[in-house]
Design an enzyme around this catalytic site. Structure first.
Site, PDB file in Angstrom:
ATOM      1  N   GLU B 284       0.827  -1.199   0.000  1.00  0.00           N
ATOM      2  CA  GLU B 284       0.000   0.000   0.000  1.00  0.00           C
ATOM      3  C   GLU B 284       0.871   1.261   0.000  1.00  0.00           C
ATOM      4  O   GLU B 284       0.551   2.244  -0.673  1.00  0.00           O
ATOM      5  CB  GLU B 284      -0.931  -0.010   1.215  1.00  0.00           C
ATOM      6  CG  GLU B 284      -2.304   0.581   0.934  1.00  0.00           C
ATOM      7  CD  GLU B 284      -3.309   0.217   2.024  1.00  0.00           C
ATOM      8  OE1 GLU B 284      -4.168  -0.637   1.761  1.00  0.00           O
ATOM      9  OE2 GLU B 284      -3.216   0.770   3.132  1.00  0.00           O
ATOM     10  N   GLU B 287       2.142   1.755  -3.423  1.00  0.00           N
ATOM     11  CA  GLU B 287       1.050   2.290  -4.233  1.00  0.00           C
ATOM     12  C   GLU B 287       0.837   3.772  -3.921  1.00  0.00           C
ATOM     13  O   GLU B 287       0.686   4.605  -4.816  1.00  0.00           O
ATOM     14  CB  GLU B 287      -0.225   1.486  -3.891  1.00  0.00           C
ATOM     15  CG  GLU B 287      -1.358   1.612  -4.868  1.00  0.00           C
ATOM     16  CD  GLU B 287      -2.556   0.742  -4.431  1.00  0.00           C
ATOM     17  OE1 GLU B 287      -2.500   0.115  -3.351  1.00  0.00           O
ATOM     18  OE2 GLU B 287      -3.547   0.715  -5.176  1.00  0.00           O
ATOM     19  N   CYS B 304      -8.458  -2.528   3.767  1.00  0.00           N
ATOM     20  CA  CYS B 304      -8.313  -3.689   4.673  1.00  0.00           C
ATOM     21  C   CYS B 304      -9.642  -4.177   5.210  1.00  0.00           C
ATOM     22  O   CYS B 304      -9.775  -5.322   5.602  1.00  0.00           O
ATOM     23  CB  CYS B 304      -7.437  -3.335   5.859  1.00  0.00           C
ATOM     24  SG  CYS B 304      -5.842  -2.727   5.413  1.00  0.00           S
ATOM     25  N   SER B 324      -7.267   1.549  -2.657  1.00  0.00           N
ATOM     26  CA  SER B 324      -6.103   0.693  -2.862  1.00  0.00           C
ATOM     27  C   SER B 324      -6.553  -0.644  -3.426  1.00  0.00           C
ATOM     28  O   SER B 324      -7.559  -1.213  -2.991  1.00  0.00           O
ATOM     29  CB  SER B 324      -5.388   0.473  -1.528  1.00  0.00           C
ATOM     30  OG  SER B 324      -4.495  -0.599  -1.641  1.00  0.00           O
ATOM     31  N   LYS B 363     -15.727 -10.743   6.769  1.00  0.00           N
ATOM     32  CA  LYS B 363     -14.640 -11.573   6.227  1.00  0.00           C
ATOM     33  C   LYS B 363     -15.184 -12.864   5.635  1.00  0.00           C
ATOM     34  O   LYS B 363     -14.596 -13.438   4.734  1.00  0.00           O
ATOM     35  CB  LYS B 363     -13.637 -11.912   7.334  1.00  0.00           C
ATOM     36  CG  LYS B 363     -12.746 -10.742   7.731  1.00  0.00           C
ATOM     37  CD  LYS B 363     -11.539 -10.611   6.829  1.00  0.00           C
ATOM     38  CE  LYS B 363     -10.724  -9.385   7.235  1.00  0.00           C
ATOM     39  NZ  LYS B 363     -10.092  -8.737   6.097  1.00  0.00           N
ATOM     40  N   GLU B 366     -16.107 -11.905   2.293  1.00  0.00           N
ATOM     41  CA  GLU B 366     -14.902 -11.621   1.504  1.00  0.00           C
ATOM     42  C   GLU B 366     -14.227 -12.918   1.053  1.00  0.00           C
ATOM     43  O   GLU B 366     -13.793 -13.034  -0.103  1.00  0.00           O
ATOM     44  CB  GLU B 366     -13.917 -10.790   2.341  1.00  0.00           C
ATOM     45  CG  GLU B 366     -12.694 -10.340   1.562  1.00  0.00           C
ATOM     46  CD  GLU B 366     -11.648  -9.696   2.461  1.00  0.00           C
ATOM     47  OE1 GLU B 366     -11.392 -10.217   3.570  1.00  0.00           O
ATOM     48  OE2 GLU B 366     -11.081  -8.673   2.057  1.00  0.00           O
ATOM     49  N   GLU B 371     -13.873 -13.094  -7.368  1.00  0.00           N
ATOM     50  CA  GLU B 371     -12.705 -12.467  -8.016  1.00  0.00           C
ATOM     51  C   GLU B 371     -11.450 -12.617  -7.154  1.00  0.00           C
ATOM     52  O   GLU B 371     -10.348 -12.310  -7.592  1.00  0.00           O
ATOM     53  CB  GLU B 371     -12.988 -10.997  -8.337  1.00  0.00           C
ATOM     54  CG  GLU B 371     -12.986 -10.035  -7.169  1.00  0.00           C
ATOM     55  CD  GLU B 371     -14.308  -9.996  -6.409  1.00  0.00           C
ATOM     56  OE1 GLU B 371     -15.149 -10.888  -6.637  1.00  0.00           O
ATOM     57  OE2 GLU B 371     -14.483  -9.101  -5.560  1.00  0.00           O
ATOM     58  N   CYS B 509     -11.255  -2.861  14.084  1.00  0.00           N
ATOM     59  CA  CYS B 509     -11.485  -4.309  14.205  1.00  0.00           C
ATOM     60  C   CYS B 509     -11.702  -4.760  15.643  1.00  0.00           C
ATOM     61  O   CYS B 509     -12.372  -5.758  15.888  1.00  0.00           O
ATOM     62  CB  CYS B 509     -10.304  -5.076  13.631  1.00  0.00           C
ATOM     63  SG  CYS B 509      -9.873  -4.572  11.978  1.00  0.00           S
TER      64      CYS B 509
END
Lengths: 187, 588
Positions: B284, B287, B304, B324, B363, B366, B371, B509
């Site tokens: 990151e 980037e 994240c 990102s 999660k 996710e 993809e 989190c």
């Protein structure tokens, strides 16, 4: 009694929109309470607990009483729920919903007791507590009632006394309505 | 300006409180905890459950303490036979319309309804009757809805709209048939739900729960070792919170015990998501620095938080180019486990089973993103357990967690810097990125380590840092309503940021939807809980030798041995992803 906000509230009623309903001996107070509670239970928005759950439970008790399955302890529970709903509901609907129950319990408690103990509805409004019978003295056997019976439980031949098969009768009152000789009795 | 003070008496005791105080808050000052269910200090007042009723002199009906503000000369009674009976009866009414499956319910022992029923003395059922019947909606990948357990307190509805800005949940129908759910009572995955799980966290009962993944993990663990190689990774936030589930004080770091427990459960390798958090920072930061140099697509938004990514795709697709492309640390590590690690070990990726221990409900969604799957469609992460699920599995196994010796993560995917530990708290990713970016920008290996400006559990923080003669505008937000404020400002050109950290859950989190339910004397969402849990992570960081992600030797080794350059071709293929606008069905 003076018809104004204060005196009516004191008597356990409300002015509402100013309308007035006159009831007579032919009206059953338990059935009237049930009628009004059915309305408020349906109208409850569901936000607060006492109105959402309380009106449903009260309605269940009234249905139990009007169907002849009531017990005396039901009256205590009904009164307790009614007071809870009146004291703790969020808005006016819930607070006013139990009014008919509370005032009819106050002024016409004996009608509730009659439904529970004697399994009788004096006003002959509570369907489960009444039955239709054809009087042998009055029936002339005109045969009008039989074809009007939706369950075909009213039978008899011309110029003979007709009879109602109680097991199949749904107490719709059609025979009572159509008899021109008042031979059908609601008992 | 000094608040006007109001004099009142509660249960005969006089007291003075500022104008605008509610009876409930005033009573707390006297040490009286008025029972409550729908009330939540961080959400708007609902006044729906009516459990907090009190008697006020001059009123025939009772007033709810949560919503009633005090007035001069008010005389409040919080306890009387009438009030006790009313509260008891209200809770019984809720119970009468609730399934009687406490013994088999996930919230058994930690249910607010159960607690109030006991506290208020519901020892018999007086008002039994018909119960509402609704099917369980468990088609979603993350969140399960069980409307029969719902007591219509509306906390989920409020958290979803007020804290998360999603407004997916609302009451449907009316009266006795009221039910809470997404628009048209559609399935959660078809709705605008972003799967953050905050509805699960604030629900007083088990009307909302995470999708259960424990069964598939038990099955994987029971397989012969040569058939399945079961690998687990632990997110940064878990080590600061899972101790609570075993009665340890809030904020007790339990990294070592957690590793030992996982090993006892039979996981072949215990890896640390911290490792890939460090890796995320490298990717990151690279980037970010390249975007700063080119001056394009700024600000850079972090990626994240899967709840935030869902929010991005459903509510702000126009911001996708700013976000990102890095996968989340969990997905990065899972990818490395099934490629780098499997290759090194000579394992077929099909035989490797990867379990993520996450503070997060999103999660689970996710992990199933197509993809982000392998070329043959196999997911990189096979199961995601929330902190709660893992705590239950450890208890179910019979492991005496509190008295476990400390263990260490397996190498090399278990080595990490302190910058990775703080990922679990809001502002942590930003601080970790700044530690590395400061060094990269200045070339000074001893750049700043602590960025106080981005610490703390406030929902929205922004500041400008001067690094190497350059002003860097940064913002940190948690709770998506706050993210909305920032994104709107960016969209309308009101603010020029360089880097923005967005975490879906309020507090980051550590307050994720999958974290242990707080003890019954604490409120879920309590910022104090967030502060204590965050402190545990910052303490772990402060004690570490390695404090900057790019100093992690295991990461350096990974690039040299496997990945090549940060943001290079291989890194891009494996560690990055793409996003697309996902308008929910019915809106498209």
């Amino acid at each position: 009694m003076e018809v104004d906000f204060g005196p009516l509230a004191k008597a356990g009623s409300i002015m509402g929109s100013g309308g007035m309903i006159v009831l007579s001996e032919e009206d059953c107070m338990v059935d009237i309470s049930k009628f009004y509670l059915t309305f408020t239970q349906e109208e409850s928005c569901g936000k607060c607990t006492p109105c959402r759950e309380g009106t449903t439970r009260m309605l269940e008790i009234l249905e139990k009483v009007t169907s002849g399955k009531g017990e005396m302890s039901d009256l205590d529970r009904l009164e307790r729920l009614a007071k809870l709903c009146q004291q703790t509901s969020l808005c006016g609907l819930g607070r006013a919903a139990p009014n008919p129950i509370l005032s009819s319990l106050k002024h016409f408690r004996e009608e509730y007791v009659e439904h529970i103990v004697d399994k009788k509805c004096a006003a002959k409004k509570c369907v489960a507590l009444i039955k239709y019978e054809i009087s042998a003295d009055t029936c002339i056997g005109c045969t009008v009632c039989a074809p009007n019976c939706p369950t075909e439980c009213t039978t008899g031949t011309r110029k003979e006394v007709h009879v109602i098969d109680q097991d199949r009768c749904v107490k719709c009152g059609q025979c009572f309505e159509v008899c021109r000789f008042d031979a059908v009795e609601r008992v | 300006m000094i608040d006007k003070m109001i004099n009142l008496t509660i249960d005969g005791d006089p007291l003075q409180v500022p104008a605008g105080t509610t009876v409930l808050k005033a009573a707390e000052k006297l040490g009286i905890n008025i029972p409550r269910l729908c009330y939540h200090p961080n959400l708007s007042i609902e006044g729906a459950c009516r459990v907090c009723v009190t008697q006020v002199k001059g009123f025939n009906h009772f007033l709810t303490a949560c919503s009633q503000e005090v007035w001069e000369g008010m005389e409040v009674q919080t306890n009387s036979p009438e009030i006790r009976q009313a509260r008891r009866d209200i809770v019984e009414l809720l119970l009468d319309n609730h399934p009687r499956d406490c013994q088999t319910c996930e919230r058994d022992g930690n249910c607010e309804l159960q607690k109030q029923a006991y506290r208020l003395g519901v020892r018999e059922r007086i008002f039994n009757g018909e119960r509402k019947r609704f099917p369980v909606e468990d088609s979603g990948q993350s969140v399960i809805r069980t409307p029969e357990k719902c007591i219509l307190c509306g906390r989920c509805v409020r958290v979803c709209s007020e804290v998360q800005g999603v407004s997916n949940l609302s009451q449907h129908g009316r009266g006795f048939h009221t039910v809470v759910g997404p628009a048209n009572l559609s399935n959660m995955d078809d709705s605008v739900c972003i799967q953050c799980g905050q509805c699960v966290a604030v629900c007083p009962t088990a009307a909302f729960l995470e999708k259960d993944h424990t069964e598939r993990v038990w099955e994987a663990l029971a397989m012969p070792r040569d058939v399945k190689h079961v690998v687990v990774q632990v997110a940064p936030a878990i080590r600061a919170t899972i101790g609570e589930a075993f009665g340890l004080p809030m904020g007790t770091p339990v990294t070592g015990k957690l590793v030992t427990a996982l090993r006892r459960m039979g996981f072949d390798e215990v890896f640390d998501t911290n490792y890939s958090a460090d890796l995320t920072i490298i990717e990151e930061a690279t980037e970010f620095l390249s975007r700063v140099q080119k001056g394009e697509n700024l600000p850079l938004l972090t990626s994240c938080s899967p709840g935030w990514v869902n929010f991005l795709e459903k509510f702000y697709p126009e911001m996708i180019k700013h976000t990102s492309s890095c996968k989340s640390p969990m997905q990065m590590l899972s990818t490395l486990i099934k490629t780098y690690y499997a290759e090194k070990k000579g394992l077929d990726p099909k035989d490797v089973y990867v379990v993520g221990i996450m503070p997060c409900v999103a999660k689970k969604f996710e992990a199933g993103r197509p993809e982000q799957a392998m070329e043959d469609g196999m997911p990189y992460t096979d199961a995601v357990l929330t902190t709660r699920e893992l705590a239950w599995m450890i208890k179910s196994y019979g492991i005496d967690f509190v008295n476990l010796p400390d263990g260490e993560f397996d190498r090399p995917l278990g080595i990490s810097s302190g910058a990775a530990d703080i990922f679990g708290a809001t502002g942590g990713v930003m601080e970790a990125a700044l530690r590395t970016a400061a060094v990269k920008l200045t070339g000074d290996e001893l750049g700043p380590l602590v960025f106080e400006e981005v610490r703390g559990v406030t929902g929205l923080k922004e500041t400008t840092l001067r690094i190497n003669g350059m002003d860097i505008n940064i913002a940190v937000s948690n709770g998506l309503t706050n993210a909305k404020h920032i994104l709107e400002a960016v969209k309308h050109g009101d603010k020029q940021y360089h880097l923005i950290e967005i975490m879906a859950c309020p507090g980051g989190c550590i307050m994720g939807g999958g974290q242990p339910y707080p003890p019954l004397d604490h409120d879920p969402l309590d910022p104090e809980t967030a502060r204590i849990r965050a402190k545990a992570l910052y303490d772990i960081d402060a004690k570490k030798q390695l404090r900057r992600s790019h100093e992690n030797p295991a990461i350096e080794h990974l690039y040299a041995e496997f990945l090549g350059e940060p943001n290079g071709e291989k890194a891009h293929k494996l560690l990055h992803t793409h996003y697309e606008a996902r308008m929910p069905r019915g809106i498209r």
